[in-house]
Design a protein around this motif. Sequence first.
Motif, PDB file in Angstrom:
ATOM      1  N   PHE A   1       1.280  -1.453   0.257  1.00 32.29           N
ATOM      2  CA  PHE A   1       0.231  -0.154   0.034  1.00 32.29           C
ATOM      3  C   PHE A   1       1.049   1.224   0.432  1.00 32.29           C
ATOM      4  N   SER A   2       0.592   2.169  -1.212  1.00 33.44           N
ATOM      5  CA  SER A   2       1.293   3.670  -1.116  1.00 33.44           C
ATOM      6  C   SER A   2       0.580   4.137  -1.285  1.00 33.44           C
ATOM      7  N   MET A   3       0.518   5.760  -1.372  1.00 34.62           N
ATOM      8  CA  MET A   3      -0.260   6.249  -0.614  1.00 34.62           C
ATOM      9  C   MET A   3       0.036   7.650  -1.242  1.00 34.62           C
ATOM     10  N   VAL A   4       0.522   8.517  -2.457  1.00 37.21           N
ATOM     11  CA  VAL A   4       1.282  10.126  -2.845  1.00 37.21           C
ATOM     12  C   VAL A   4       0.064  11.206  -2.551  1.00 37.21           C
ATOM     13  N   ALA A   5      -0.201  11.761  -1.128  1.00 35.33           N
ATOM     14  CA  ALA A   5      -1.492  12.769  -0.914  1.00 35.33           C
ATOM     15  C   ALA A   5      -1.062  14.363  -0.915  1.00 35.33           C
ATOM     16  N   GLU A   6      -1.488  14.814  -0.841  1.00 36.41           N
ATOM     17  CA  GLU A   6      -1.388  16.574  -0.805  1.00 36.41           C
ATOM     18  C   GLU A   6      -0.696  16.958   1.277  1.00 36.41           C
ATOM     19  N   GLU A   7      -1.567  16.406   1.312  1.00 41.32           N
ATOM     20  CA  GLU A   7      -0.985  16.851   2.865  1.00 41.32           C
ATOM     21  C   GLU A   7      -0.701  15.902   3.591  1.00 41.32           C
ATOM     22  N   ASP A   8       0.258  16.697   5.250  1.00 42.67           N
ATOM     23  CA  ASP A   8       0.369  15.957   6.270  1.00 42.67           C
ATOM     24  C   ASP A   8       0.545  16.314   6.933  1.00 42.67           C
ATOM     25  N   SER A   9       0.733  15.592   8.420  1.00 44.76           N
ATOM     26  CA  SER A   9       0.140  15.454   9.416  1.00 44.76           C
ATOM     27  C   SER A   9       0.693  16.670  10.276  1.00 44.76           C
ATOM     28  N   GLU A  10       1.662  16.975  10.212  1.00 44.32           N
ATOM     29  CA  GLU A  10       2.610  18.301  10.640  1.00 44.32           C
ATOM     30  C   GLU A  10       1.979  18.861  11.916  1.00 44.32           C
ATOM     31  N   ASP A  11       1.021  19.873  10.847  1.00 49.09           N
ATOM     32  CA  ASP A  11       0.432  21.007  11.653  1.00 49.09           C
ATOM     33  C   ASP A  11      -0.060  20.428  12.737  1.00 49.09           C
ATOM     34  N   LEU A  12      -0.957  19.464  12.377  1.00 45.79           N
ATOM     35  CA  LEU A  12      -1.810  18.708  13.924  1.00 45.79           C
ATOM     36  C   LEU A  12      -1.070  18.284  15.283  1.00 45.79           C
ATOM     37  N   ARG A  13       0.321  18.308  15.168  1.00 48.75           N
ATOM     38  CA  ARG A  13       0.703  16.848  15.868  1.00 48.75           C
ATOM     39  C   ARG A  13       1.149  18.809  16.549  1.00 48.75           C
ATOM     40  N   THR A  14       1.116  19.985  16.208  1.00 51.15           N
ATOM     41  CA  THR A  14       1.412  20.915  17.643  1.00 51.15           C
ATOM     42  C   THR A  14       1.085  21.156  18.162  1.00 51.15           C
TER      43      THR A  14
END
Length: 396
Positions: free
Chosen positions: A104-117
């Motif tokens: 399983f591999s997905m290339v997607a626009e968002e990442d969770s970095e901001d949500l982890r702050t």
Amino acid sequence: MVNEKLGQGSNLAAAPKSEMRSSGQGDVPSFGTGSSYEDDVAVAIRAVTLASRLCQAVQRKLLSKETQAKADKSPVTVADYGSQALVSWVLQRESLVDRAALRFSMVAEEDSEDLRTEDGSAMLERITQLVNETIAADGSFGPVTLSKDDVLTAIDRGSSPGGPDGRHWVLDPIDGTRGFVRGDQYAVALGLLENGKVVAGVLGCPNLPLASIGPNGAVSSDKSTGCLFAASKGAGTTMHTMDGSLTAQKVHVSDVCDSKWAAFCESYEAAHSKQDLTANIARILGVSAPPIRIDSQCKYGAMARGDAVIYLRFPHAGYREKIWDHAAGSIVITEAGGEVFDAAGKALDFSKGRFLDLEHGIVATNSHLKDAVLAAVQTAIKEEQNVPKGESSSHL
Ligand SMILES: Nc1ncnc2c1ncn2[C@@H]1O[C@H](COP(=O)(O)O)[C@@H](OP(=O)(O)O)[C@H]1O
Ligand SMILES: [Mg+2]
């Protein structure tokens, strides 16, 4: 141009996968063409439909506190993250019973970095709530509740670099974020790459009218909205209603042969595409209809059913196109009989990772007009290069 009925649909996201495959009397249409990507398309439709419902719910009560600025200043909404989490979760869940589970591999626009702050924690709470509400309202997934960690993990499954080998899902959770925030058009766009080629794509376009948005579309009395386009290699492109209430139909690009009658579409946002250049291309082609300006890959869907005959996209210098902005849309066009290429006339290359590597601009049209449009594009670009800075080439 809608020309062939395929199957019945009513509640795409709610049906179990086994029913989605059937062509019998179940709730959900079979993609039903014997395509080797039939199962992939069925899962993608399910994921995109669910994510689109989340987006619709958020857009209905869009609150300013639900938007935040990304480092690149583009608006990102709770729905962007929620949509990505849902699509990722559905794909991963279905892949567990799939032969591709281990890859399983997905290339997607968002990442969770901001949500982890610390600043992102309230937003994460809201996203998790929305995701769970959407899953519960669908009702077909059983009593499942995602934790905040599950949501973060699902979002971060989109971090794959893509590339020339293997299978990669390619997701834009909300394409046309600016349109979404404005209350206009946006799309949930999910493509599937196999060895660097797009082999399937689904576009959820919750606000796109079912009737044509082309020059003659305004005469339609049908004001309903919400379309979903699905395509896979060799199987054509179908248009479904977002709520599944009407029969799915096979669509085809316009067969207009004379560019004089060819309406064109482009970005609503002038910052995304050079509208003076596209106006000059239209002038060279003798196009008289005004441009159809809408946000997102809805343009590809609208073109696939013949609302516009040409799509022109010419970003300003320095912009690099991302694969999730074109993967689903390009196969929706090519399987509807159209062609998608860059200013050199080359097909788009999705094998280079998260970015497209192309010669300035993206163009789509039908096969009759490809040569004429390409010639006009190249002439207009040459003219633009000869124009002193500050002057518009459309005034030549
Ligand atoms: N300066 C720029 N030039 C060209 N495209 C841009 C851009 N800034 C953002 N975009 C891309 O244009 C997409 C929207 O396309 P369109 O103009 O057809 O509506 C955006 O998708 P997102 O909204 O998903 O970020 C983004 O990827
Ligand atoms: Mg996008």
